[in-house]
Motif scaffolding. Structure first.
Motif, PDB file in Angstrom:
ATOM      1  N   GLY A   1     -21.670  18.009 -18.889  1.00 21.73           N
ATOM      2  CA  GLY A   1     -20.475  17.192 -18.767  1.00 21.73           C
ATOM      3  C   GLY A   1     -20.299  16.330 -20.003  1.00 21.73           C
ATOM      4  O   GLY A   1     -20.817  16.648 -21.071  1.00 21.73           O
ATOM      5  N   THR A   2     -19.577  15.249 -19.866  1.00 25.11           N
ATOM      6  CA  THR A   2     -19.331  14.323 -20.977  1.00 25.11           C
ATOM      7  C   THR A   2     -19.763  12.925 -20.564  1.00 25.11           C
ATOM      8  O   THR A   2     -19.367  12.432 -19.501  1.00 25.11           O
ATOM      9  N   LEU A   3     -20.578  12.309 -21.407  1.00 21.90           N
ATOM     10  CA  LEU A   3     -21.036  10.942 -21.173  1.00 21.90           C
ATOM     11  C   LEU A   3     -20.355  10.016 -22.171  1.00 21.90           C
ATOM     12  O   LEU A   3     -20.465  10.213 -23.386  1.00 21.90           O
ATOM     13  N   VAL A   4     -19.671   9.023 -21.660  1.00 24.49           N
ATOM     14  CA  VAL A   4     -19.027   8.006 -22.498  1.00 24.49           C
ATOM     15  C   VAL A   4     -19.694   6.670 -22.199  1.00 24.49           C
ATOM     16  O   VAL A   4     -19.660   6.193 -21.057  1.00 24.49           O
ATOM     17  N   VAL A   5     -20.327   6.093 -23.206  1.00 24.19           N
ATOM     18  CA  VAL A   5     -20.938   4.777 -23.042  1.00 24.19           C
ATOM     19  C   VAL A   5     -20.148   3.796 -23.900  1.00 24.19           C
ATOM     20  O   VAL A   5     -19.736   4.123 -25.009  1.00 24.19           O
ATOM     21  N   TYR A   6     -19.913   2.607 -23.371  1.00 24.67           N
ATOM     22  CA  TYR A   6     -19.116   1.664 -24.158  1.00 24.67           C
ATOM     23  C   TYR A   6     -19.601   0.230 -23.963  1.00 24.67           C
ATOM     24  O   TYR A   6     -20.080  -0.148 -22.891  1.00 24.67           O
ATOM     25  N   ALA A   7     -19.508  -0.520 -25.049  1.00 19.78           N
ATOM     26  CA  ALA A   7     -19.880  -1.930 -25.055  1.00 19.78           C
ATOM     27  C   ALA A   7     -18.605  -2.762 -25.070  1.00 19.78           C
ATOM     28  O   ALA A   7     -17.775  -2.621 -25.976  1.00 19.78           O
ATOM     29  N   GLN A   8     -18.459  -3.598 -24.063  1.00 15.50           N
ATOM     30  CA  GLN A   8     -17.231  -4.366 -23.878  1.00 15.50           C
ATOM     31  C   GLN A   8     -17.401  -5.814 -24.313  1.00 15.50           C
ATOM     32  O   GLN A   8     -18.406  -6.451 -23.980  1.00 15.50           O
ATOM     33  N   PRO A   9     -16.441  -6.369 -25.021  1.00 19.18           N
ATOM     34  CA  PRO A   9     -16.499  -7.791 -25.349  1.00 19.18           C
ATOM     35  C   PRO A   9     -15.979  -8.657 -24.208  1.00 19.18           C
ATOM     36  O   PRO A   9     -15.349  -8.171 -23.262  1.00 19.18           O
TER      37      PRO A   9
ATOM     38  N   SER B   1     -20.297  10.431 -30.848  1.00 18.14           N
ATOM     39  CA  SER B   1     -19.097  10.157 -31.628  1.00 18.14           C
ATOM     40  C   SER B   1     -18.670   8.729 -31.315  1.00 18.14           C
ATOM     41  O   SER B   1     -18.404   8.394 -30.151  1.00 18.14           O
ATOM     42  N   VAL B   2     -18.609   7.870 -32.323  1.00 23.05           N
ATOM     43  CA  VAL B   2     -18.472   6.429 -32.098  1.00 23.05           C
ATOM     44  C   VAL B   2     -17.151   5.907 -32.650  1.00 23.05           C
ATOM     45  O   VAL B   2     -16.763   6.218 -33.781  1.00 23.05           O
ATOM     46  N   THR B   3     -16.476   5.110 -31.825  1.00 21.13           N
ATOM     47  CA  THR B   3     -15.261   4.397 -32.232  1.00 21.13           C
ATOM     48  C   THR B   3     -15.532   2.907 -32.121  1.00 21.13           C
ATOM     49  O   THR B   3     -15.963   2.431 -31.066  1.00 21.13           O
ATOM     50  N   GLU B   4     -15.262   2.183 -33.180  1.00 26.72           N
ATOM     51  CA  GLU B   4     -15.534   0.742 -33.218  1.00 26.72           C
ATOM     52  C   GLU B   4     -14.238  -0.058 -33.283  1.00 26.72           C
ATOM     53  O   GLU B   4     -13.161   0.479 -33.544  1.00 26.72           O
ATOM     54  N   GLY B   5     -14.357  -1.367 -33.053  1.00 29.42           N
ATOM     55  CA  GLY B   5     -13.251  -2.292 -33.263  1.00 29.42           C
ATOM     56  C   GLY B   5     -12.180  -2.292 -32.204  1.00 29.42           C
ATOM     57  O   GLY B   5     -11.072  -2.785 -32.437  1.00 29.42           O
ATOM     58  N   ILE B   6     -12.450  -1.780 -31.016  1.00 23.64           N
ATOM     59  CA  ILE B   6     -11.465  -1.826 -29.937  1.00 23.64           C
ATOM     60  C   ILE B   6     -11.499  -3.226 -29.314  1.00 23.64           C
ATOM     61  O   ILE B   6     -12.549  -3.691 -28.897  1.00 23.64           O
ATOM     62  N   ALA B   7     -10.346  -3.884 -29.274  1.00 26.93           N
ATOM     63  CA  ALA B   7     -10.291  -5.286 -28.830  1.00 26.93           C
ATOM     64  C   ALA B   7     -11.259  -6.133 -29.652  1.00 26.93           C
ATOM     65  O   ALA B   7     -12.055  -6.895 -29.117  1.00 26.93           O
ATOM     66  N   LYS B   8     -11.199  -5.957 -30.957  1.00 26.62           N
ATOM     67  CA  LYS B   8     -11.998  -6.674 -31.955  1.00 26.62           C
ATOM     68  C   LYS B   8     -13.410  -6.128 -32.076  1.00 26.62           C
ATOM     69  O   LYS B   8     -13.837  -5.704 -33.150  1.00 26.62           O
ATOM     70  N   THR B   9     -14.181  -6.128 -30.997  1.00 26.89           N
ATOM     71  CA  THR B   9     -15.595  -5.775 -31.118  1.00 26.89           C
ATOM     72  C   THR B   9     -16.045  -4.654 -30.188  1.00 26.89           C
ATOM     73  O   THR B   9     -17.217  -4.278 -30.209  1.00 26.89           O
ATOM     74  N   GLY B  10     -15.168  -4.116 -29.374  1.00 31.07           N
ATOM     75  CA  GLY B  10     -15.563  -3.076 -28.433  1.00 31.07           C
ATOM     76  C   GLY B  10     -15.998  -1.803 -29.132  1.00 31.07           C
ATOM     77  O   GLY B  10     -15.444  -1.428 -30.171  1.00 31.07           O
ATOM     78  N   VAL B  11     -16.992  -1.131 -28.561  1.00 29.12           N
ATOM     79  CA  VAL B  11     -17.544   0.098 -29.121  1.00 29.12           C
ATOM     80  C   VAL B  11     -17.571   1.172 -28.030  1.00 29.12           C
ATOM     81  O   VAL B  11     -18.021   0.906 -26.912  1.00 29.12           O
ATOM     82  N   VAL B  12     -17.095   2.370 -28.368  1.00 25.85           N
ATOM     83  CA  VAL B  12     -17.114   3.494 -27.428  1.00 25.85           C
ATOM     84  C   VAL B  12     -17.856   4.656 -28.073  1.00 25.85           C
ATOM     85  O   VAL B  12     -17.558   5.044 -29.209  1.00 25.85           O
ATOM     86  N   GLY B  13     -18.845   5.200 -27.365  1.00 23.97           N
ATOM     87  CA  GLY B  13     -19.593   6.359 -27.836  1.00 23.97           C
ATOM     88  C   GLY B  13     -19.426   7.531 -26.891  1.00 23.97           C
ATOM     89  O   GLY B  13     -19.519   7.354 -25.669  1.00 23.97           O
ATOM     90  N   VAL B  14     -19.172   8.711 -27.439  1.00 22.65           N
ATOM     91  CA  VAL B  14     -18.908   9.905 -26.621  1.00 22.65           C
ATOM     92  C   VAL B  14     -19.931  10.982 -26.952  1.00 22.65           C
ATOM     93  O   VAL B  14     -20.149  11.310 -28.119  1.00 22.65           O
ATOM     94  N   LEU B  15     -20.547  11.535 -25.906  1.00 20.90           N
ATOM     95  CA  LEU B  15     -21.480  12.653 -26.055  1.00 20.90           C
ATOM     96  C   LEU B  15     -21.009  13.791 -25.158  1.00 20.90           C
ATOM     97  O   LEU B  15     -21.076  13.698 -23.933  1.00 20.90           O
ATOM     98  N   LYS B  16     -20.512  14.867 -25.789  1.00 18.73           N
ATOM     99  CA  LYS B  16     -20.067  16.031 -25.033  1.00 18.73           C
ATOM    100  C   LYS B  16     -21.236  16.997 -24.889  1.00 18.73           C
ATOM    101  O   LYS B  16     -21.906  17.315 -25.863  1.00 18.73           O
ATOM    102  N   ASN B  17     -21.441  17.455 -23.651  1.00 15.45           N
ATOM    103  CA  ASN B  17     -22.610  18.297 -23.372  1.00 15.45           C
ATOM    104  C   ASN B  17     -22.244  19.403 -22.392  1.00 15.45           C
ATOM    105  O   ASN B  17     -22.825  19.533 -21.315  1.00 15.45           O
TER     106      ASN B  17
END
Length: 457
Positions: A173-181, A87-103
């Motif tokens: 568990g839950t894995l959250v991966v995110y790309a930070q600007p 599950s992906v959220t884009e545009g945080i602080a302009k270009t930040g991306v957060v992806g969530v995988l619930k398992n």
């Protein structure tokens, strides 16, 4: 300068051979942090994915983007994560991306990679070096390079995300991966927090991880407890004078002369004001003043960078900077309404790895790489990070590991010459050996699996 254990000068193959010879015994030990079958599957998944990962890495390397302009990079991250089912959220602080995988039930792990490059002209000669300059908002163009390995960080993150999907039956568990600007300017992490990162409904972290390239040899990682990196401040100093003709300096107050005096005086803060055992660095990265040969300008701008380990040292440095600026301006005859101005920009505190979490993941890293390849006594460095700033609110336990990216032969040759590394980050010759791509992916995945693994029934 003892920054790496002497064992690093041994051929990697010898250490690996010793580990492999011991593997049959280890594989039957109940104390192994990861089931051998899980580790074998991880290795197989990443090795099979390696051609795709190398293509992603080369593409990112050839298309670097400066802080807060990582639009293309962010789009690649979002696309890849969506295809994996995050599950992906884009545009945080302009270009930040957060992806969530619930398992399933279990802890929540956040894993970060930074995206931005820096304004350095690459000199590696790699076939996939950047071919174009980047246009800035003011219309000027600059050379840009991934001279700190953020392209590798993103590739490692995407590879780890795919591996964790393939191994999802082996963890919970839950894995959250995110790309930070904007890590390079020290603003990106706080910018994500300020853009309501923690008000968007993401699962709160139980653990957090990050990884960074280091010009140590491929096949080695550093995962050490305690203070790992210094705190950092980016600040500007503006000297205000009275401009005029270069032939009549007596009718001016020259801000360039004041700036030159300040640059030299700042160095006495470290050498004469601080306790000699209190490590700190003050560097002037840029001076901007004037344009024409025969014109004394109105202002001069100094761009400073500070590194420190304690808030007391930071406060002392800032106080002395202000006192030096004031003294120089008064001595030059600057009126009270034109005193120098200090502008604070990016800031991060020291990075401190939690000991318990280091002790949790290091056995799995040893299982992956071998005991000689996991360095747990690496001294703190004056380099800095803003990774930890995201987790201050929740006081999240975190570990930030360093992954070697230099060819072993180059590293060994540099050590023989008395040099700590064959090249440094932010240098035009910095590069990531392609052999480090799958290793970084596996190290990331092993760290995540160490805290997300299922409890044996």
């Amino acid at each position: 300068m003892h920054v790496i254990r002497s064992s690093l000068t041994k051929p990697f193959s010898a250490a690996l051979t010793a580990f492999l010879l011991a593997w049959p015994t280890l594989a039957h030990s109940a104390d192994l942090p990861l089931a051998p079958a899980v580790l074998a599957q991880l290795n197989a998944v990443v090795d099979q994915d390696n051609p795709r990962l190398l293509a992603i890495f080369k593409d990112l390397h050839q298309h670097p983007e400066l802080a807060f302009t990582e639009v293309r990079t962010a789009a690649i991250v979002a696309k890849e994560l969506k295809q994996l089912g995050f599950s992906v959220t884009e545009g945080i602080a302009k270009t930040g991306v957060v992806g969530v995988l619930k398992n399933g039930p279990g802890p929540t792990v956040w894993f970060r990679a930074d995206m931005d490059a820096i304004s350095v002209k690459e000199a590696t000669g790699l076939a996939y070096s950047p071919k174009q300059k980047q246009k800035l908002a003011d219309g000027s163009e600059v050379d840009v390079m991934h001279a700190c390995g953020h392209d590798a960080h993103i590739t490692w993150l995407l590879g780890m995300a795919k591996a964790m999907v393939a191994l999802r039956k082996d963890w919970s568990g839950t894995l959250v991966v995110y790309a930070q600007p904007a890590e390079e300017v020290g603003l990106g992490a706080q910018a994500m927090v300020d853009d309501q990162l923690w008000e968007r409904g993401f699962a709160k972290p139980d653990y957090a991880f990050g990884a960074h390239t280091a010009p140590g040899p491929v096949g080695y990682v550093s995962s050490s407890a305690g203070v790992r990196m210094a705190g950092v401040d980016q600040l500007d100093i503006t000297f205000k004078g009275i401009g005029g003709h270069g032939s009549t300096p007596q009718m001016t107050i020259d801000p360039i002369v004041m700036s030159a005096q300040a640059v030299l005086a700042y160095q006495t803060i470290i050498s004469r004001n601080l306790d000699p055992q209190a490590a700190a660095v003050l560097s002037v990265g840029a001076i901007e003043a004037g344009r024409d040969n025969n014109v004394i300008p109105e202002t001069a701008l100094l761009k400073l960078n500070l590194r420190w380990f304690t808030p007391e040292v930071r406060a002392q440095i800032l106080r002395r900077i202000d006192e030096i600026n004031q003294g120089i301006a008064v001595a030059a005859g600057v009126p009270a309404d034109k005193m120098p101005v200090r502008t604070m920009k990016g800031h991060s505190g020291p990075l401190i790895n939690q000991r318990e979490l280091v002790e949790t993941i290091n056995p799995a890293l040893v299982q992956l790489l071998g005991a000689d390849q996991v360095i747990d006594q690496f001294p703190a460095v004056m380099g800095s990070e803003d990774f930890q700033e995201v987790f201050n609110l929740h006081q999240t336990p975190y570990v930030f590991i360093l992954v070697g990216v230099a060819p072993l032969a180059q590293f060994t040759a540099a050590r023989a010459k008395g040099q700590p590394f064959p090249y440094s980050n932010h240098n035009p010759n910095f590069f990531v050996d392609l052999a480090a791509i799958p290793i970084g992916v596996k190290a990331n995945a092993v760290a995540a699996l160490s805290v997300l693994k299922k409890t044996p029934q």
